[in-house]
Design a protein around this motif. Structure first.
Motif, PDB file in Angstrom:
ATOM      1  N   LYS A 198      11.263 -12.778  -8.120  1.00  0.00           N
ATOM      2  CA  LYS A 198      12.101 -12.401  -7.174  1.00  0.00           C
ATOM      3  C   LYS A 198      11.715 -12.342  -5.824  1.00  0.00           C
ATOM      4  O   LYS A 198      10.762 -12.972  -5.597  1.00  0.00           O
ATOM      5  N   GLU A 199      12.641 -12.155  -5.004  1.00  0.00           N
ATOM      6  CA  GLU A 199      12.356 -12.373  -3.541  1.00  0.00           C
ATOM      7  C   GLU A 199      12.195 -11.214  -2.977  1.00  0.00           C
ATOM      8  O   GLU A 199      13.124 -10.220  -3.129  1.00  0.00           O
ATOM      9  N   TRP A 200      11.003 -11.106  -2.234  1.00  0.00           N
ATOM     10  CA  TRP A 200      10.805  -9.616  -1.260  1.00  0.00           C
ATOM     11  C   TRP A 200      11.207  -9.679  -0.044  1.00  0.00           C
ATOM     12  O   TRP A 200      11.040 -10.498   0.824  1.00  0.00           O
ATOM     13  N   ASP A 201      12.074  -8.469   0.398  1.00  0.00           N
ATOM     14  CA  ASP A 201      12.619  -8.471   1.681  1.00  0.00           C
ATOM     15  C   ASP A 201      11.480  -8.173   2.818  1.00  0.00           C
ATOM     16  O   ASP A 201      11.956  -8.119   3.942  1.00  0.00           O
ATOM     17  N   GLY A 202      10.395  -7.880   2.601  1.00  0.00           N
ATOM     18  CA  GLY A 202       9.532  -7.610   3.482  1.00  0.00           C
ATOM     19  C   GLY A 202       9.297  -6.022   3.881  1.00  0.00           C
ATOM     20  O   GLY A 202       8.459  -5.475   4.561  1.00  0.00           O
ATOM     21  N   THR A 203      10.170  -5.430   3.162  1.00  0.00           N
ATOM     22  CA  THR A 203      10.008  -3.664   3.406  1.00  0.00           C
ATOM     23  C   THR A 203       8.807  -2.878   3.164  1.00  0.00           C
ATOM     24  O   THR A 203       8.095  -3.570   1.974  1.00  0.00           O
ATOM     25  N   LEU A 204       7.991  -2.596   3.800  1.00  0.00           N
ATOM     26  CA  LEU A 204       6.638  -1.711   3.678  1.00  0.00           C
ATOM     27  C   LEU A 204       6.603  -0.524   3.299  1.00  0.00           C
ATOM     28  O   LEU A 204       7.470   0.495   3.547  1.00  0.00           O
ATOM     29  N   LEU A 205       5.931  -0.236   2.046  1.00  0.00           N
ATOM     30  CA  LEU A 205       5.583   1.247   1.930  1.00  0.00           C
ATOM     31  C   LEU A 205       4.393   1.683   2.901  1.00  0.00           C
ATOM     32  O   LEU A 205       4.114   1.093   3.646  1.00  0.00           O
ATOM     33  N   GLU A 206       4.283   3.204   2.469  1.00  0.00           N
ATOM     34  CA  GLU A 206       3.229   3.892   3.435  1.00  0.00           C
ATOM     35  C   GLU A 206       1.992   3.365   3.346  1.00  0.00           C
ATOM     36  O   GLU A 206       1.587   2.874   2.391  1.00  0.00           O
ATOM     37  N   MET A 207       1.214   3.490   4.463  1.00  0.00           N
ATOM     38  CA  MET A 207       0.004   2.895   4.556  1.00  0.00           C
ATOM     39  C   MET A 207      -1.177   3.878   3.717  1.00  0.00           C
ATOM     40  O   MET A 207      -0.706   5.120   3.594  1.00  0.00           O
ATOM     41  N   PRO A 208      -1.971   3.352   2.915  1.00  0.00           N
ATOM     42  CA  PRO A 208      -2.785   4.227   2.082  1.00  0.00           C
ATOM     43  C   PRO A 208      -4.002   4.973   3.156  1.00  0.00           C
ATOM     44  O   PRO A 208      -4.069   4.544   4.281  1.00  0.00           O
ATOM     45  N   ASP A 209      -4.331   6.078   3.051  1.00  0.00           N
ATOM     46  CA  ASP A 209      -5.420   6.647   3.211  1.00  0.00           C
ATOM     47  C   ASP A 209      -6.628   6.433   2.917  1.00  0.00           C
ATOM     48  O   ASP A 209      -7.187   6.291   1.835  1.00  0.00           O
ATOM     49  N   ILE A 210      -7.464   5.528   3.797  1.00  0.00           N
ATOM     50  CA  ILE A 210      -8.555   4.671   3.571  1.00  0.00           C
ATOM     51  C   ILE A 210      -9.676   5.838   3.076  1.00  0.00           C
ATOM     52  O   ILE A 210     -10.440   5.502   2.243  1.00  0.00           O
ATOM     53  N   ASP A 211      -9.704   7.140   3.844  1.00  0.00           N
ATOM     54  CA  ASP A 211     -10.618   7.846   3.354  1.00  0.00           C
ATOM     55  C   ASP A 211     -10.816   8.305   2.095  1.00  0.00           C
ATOM     56  O   ASP A 211     -11.593   8.788   1.490  1.00  0.00           O
ATOM     57  N   ALA A 212      -9.363   8.290   1.341  1.00  0.00           N
ATOM     58  CA  ALA A 212      -9.300   8.828   0.099  1.00  0.00           C
ATOM     59  C   ALA A 212      -9.520   7.685  -1.024  1.00  0.00           C
ATOM     60  O   ALA A 212      -9.409   7.915  -2.150  1.00  0.00           O
ATOM     61  N   SER A 213      -9.796   6.521  -0.334  1.00  0.00           N
ATOM     62  CA  SER A 213     -10.084   5.102  -1.238  1.00  0.00           C
ATOM     63  C   SER A 213     -11.410   5.006  -1.519  1.00  0.00           C
ATOM     64  O   SER A 213     -11.525   3.774  -1.805  1.00  0.00           O
TER      65      SER A 213
END
Length: 625
Positions: free
Chosen positions: A356-371
């Motif tokens: 598929k083609e992705w339109d570039g819409t971004l989801l929220e940024m992860p919390d680095i401290d929780a990773s």
């Protein structure tokens, strides 16, 4: 005590300081030309397949691995999880062997699986997978609908090897210093740092393949800088992957060689150039699978090399009838996984792994401290059985120790394909007769366009004497520092023959990378040693050959009565030890302030890494202690 400072510089009829670099460069480019000719002969899919098999086997042989034998984790466990809008991040520890813990983040789309996935391999950031820019790459990829497994390399993220939990400091900094601190000494075992990176990456792929929510037929890999290196190594070694996006690394080795830059420990692939391989072979090894080269216009990896490799490789995909599967994105940026490259990678993997083609819409940024996978932040303090990289090398050395045939093994490396020439032994200028001694300067040929130099010091009134061949760091330029020893030899009725081996004394190379010291990390000698490793050769092997030729020169000197002894001092005593092992002479050998046991040196902390590669013979510990 006599003063020998006036003898620290010779007049010679040749530019002696350029000879080592020129010798290596000529060999380097000759092998690259052989490889290019072999690739130019590729005319159809069958010959392309033959080249792919050759390159993959040559690369894996250099690591001590077998094709299509993929390491599997012995354990894995989840230490935490965080849900976000559209995806979750699981903190997962993968265990490839007892005492080794690979900390990872698995980004899983909220949609039901099985998912196509991308292995994300980190470049040289101390934070590893939790470096903000790398977490941002993972965000782009999961936003495109892909699962992502981000992996901390050894020496980065939560895997620092030299971390003190009390001070929360390291005596060796993470990333490149961490890798080199173990990797340079680890060469004594014959196992390069690249082995650990490839093993860990393969284990991560195996982990993904074993999950029910991951489609093992749709796994890709990407990373930039050091992660681009790791991606390239995976491209050469793991057939299970379906799409590849190496970032800010692909070039050609000729342009890199001319740049004067050294590379990191895991980027030095022993024998890769000797086998006629270049970066074009990294790409063609994956044809006709989809490959997107991610590049930046202002990289320190030469753009001209990237251009040349891409131009060459286009026809390999054309041969397979899949020209659309090879692409390139170049951003007007410096060395980084830029936003433009993140977007290009997301679209590339969505197209080829998801259809598929992705339109570039971004989801929220992860919390680095929780990773973070560990409570303490480091596996070295989290797990009681943690093994740092140095310990892993010590254990490997124990496994391989005591192999028979050491002398034959050593002879093969020292003599290699070197061709001794007539020596043409001759004095350089005249004899200096002083109050208690005579000093003469000599030169001789060791092989084509290569020369040795030496300082002969004998008692003033003696015509022919036993001669002690002396080798130490700095060679003739450091003669004065050993004046007391020389005086003792003269008093005992012996002469001294101080010799310069390749890269030492009168043969010290000109700096080719002025930003680093001549002998320091990333300096000129480090680079030349690295180039030799890529040629499946080493500076210690070359210098041992030089020393054997110096024995021949010593016997021809008019002041020598036919009896020679050997004296080695400091780290350069290694060359005396190796030459004595191979020499037919009945030598009396004295080693002063030498490394007594390389087994012990492998684990000694801290150690002086100045010019370490010049004193490290790969594979030594399999045969000698």
């Amino acid at each position: 005590m006599a003063n020998y400072e006036n003898y620290s510089c010779f007049w010679t009829p040749y530019d002696s300081r350029s000879q080592l670099g020129r010798h290596i460069e000529e060999r380097f480019f000759a092998k690259l030309a052989e490889g290019r000719a072999a690739r130019d002969a590729i005319a159809d899919e069958a010959s392309l397949k033959a080249r792919q098999d050759y390159v993959r086997k040559a690369f894996l042989d250099s690591l001590g691995m077998q094709p299509d034998e993929y390491p599997q984790p012995i354990d894995s466990f989840v230490t935490g999880s965080r849900a976000y809008a559209g995806y979750t991040v699981d903190n997962i520890v993968i265990v490839p062997e007892p005492g080794v813990y690979i900390t990872t983040n698995l980004y899983l789309p909220a949609a039901p699986g099985p998912h196509a996935a991308v292995l994300f391999l980190c470049g040289h950031a101390a934070e590893g997978k939790n470096y903000p820019n790398y977490a941002e790459v993972c965000r782009y990829l999961v936003s495109a609908g892909l699962a992502v497994l981000a992996v901390d390399p050894t020496g980065q993220g939560e895997r620092w090897n030299f971390y003190d939990p009390e001070t929360k400091q390291t005596f060796v900094h993470p990333t490149v210093p961490d890798h080199d601190h173990a990797g340079c000494r680890g060469l004594l075992t014959g196992r390069s740092m690249a082995w650990w990176f490839v093993r860990d990456a393969m284990c991560a792929v195996s982990y993904l393949c074993g999950r029910d929510d991951i489609d093992s037929s749709r796994i890709g890999v990407t990373g930039n800088s050091g992660g681009g290196t790791q991606t390239s190594m995976v491209m050469l070694s793991d057939r299970r992957l379906a799409a590849f996006a190496p970032g800010t690394f692909i070039m050609d080795l000729g342009s890199m060689q001319r740049s004067g830059q050294a590379q990191d420990s895991e980027q030095i692939w022993q024998g890769y150039v000797e086998n006629g391989c270049d970066h074009a072979d990294i790409l063609l090894s994956c044809a006709p699978k989809p490959v997107m080269v991610l590049a930046v216009a202002y990289d320190f990896f030469p753009k001209e090399g990237t251009d040349a490799t891409m131009e060459e490789c286009a026809r390999y995909w054309e041969i397979c009838g899949k020209p659309e599967n090879l692409g390139r994105t170049t951003d007007a940026s410096f060395h980084e996984y830029s936003d433009a490259l993140k977007l290009a990678a997301g679209r590339f993997f969505a197209r080829h792994l998801l259809g598929k083609e992705w339109d570039g819409t971004l989801l929220e940024m992860p919390d680095i401290d929780a990773s973070v996978c560990t409570v303490s932040g480091q596996t070295s303090t989290e797990y009681a059985d943690f093994k740092p990289s140095t310990q892993l090398y010590v254990e490997y050395a124990e496994q391989i120790a005591g192999q028979p045939g050491g002398k034959e093994w050593l002879a093969k490396r020292v003599w290699k394909d070197r061709k001794p020439m007539p020596m043409n032994l001759r004095p350089v200028r005249g004899t200096d007769v002083r109050e208690n001694d005579r000093v003469t300067k000599w030169m001789w040929r060791t092989q084509k366009d290569m020369f040795g130099y030496g300082l002969v010091i004998t008692p003033k009134d003696a015509e022919r004497v036993p001669l002690t061949v002396a080798v130490w760091d700095g060679g003739t330029t450091e003669t004065d520092a050993h004046g007391a020893w020389i005086e003792r030899e003269l008093a005992a009725g012996r002469g001294v023959f101080v010799v310069d081996l390749s890269g030492m004394g009168q043969l010290e190379p000109y700096p080719v990378f002025p930003q680093a010291s001549l002998y320091g990390h990333y300096g000129t000698m480090y680079k030349l040693c690295s180039d030799m490793l890529m040629l499946n050769d080493s500076i210690p092997a070359l210098r041992t050959f030089d020393l054997l030729r110096a024995f021949e020169a010593a016997k021809e000197l008019p002041v020598c009565d036919g009896t020679i002894s050997l004296y080695g001092f400091g780290r350069s005593a290694l060359y005396a030890r190796l030459a004595a092992e191979l020499s037919d002479e009945n030598l009396c050998v004295t080693l002063d302030e030498a490394i007594e046991s390389y087994d012990d040196f492998l684990s000694a902390e801290p150690y002086d890494d100045l010019d370490i590669l010049s004193h490290t013979l790969p594979g030594y510990l399999a045969y000698f202690a």
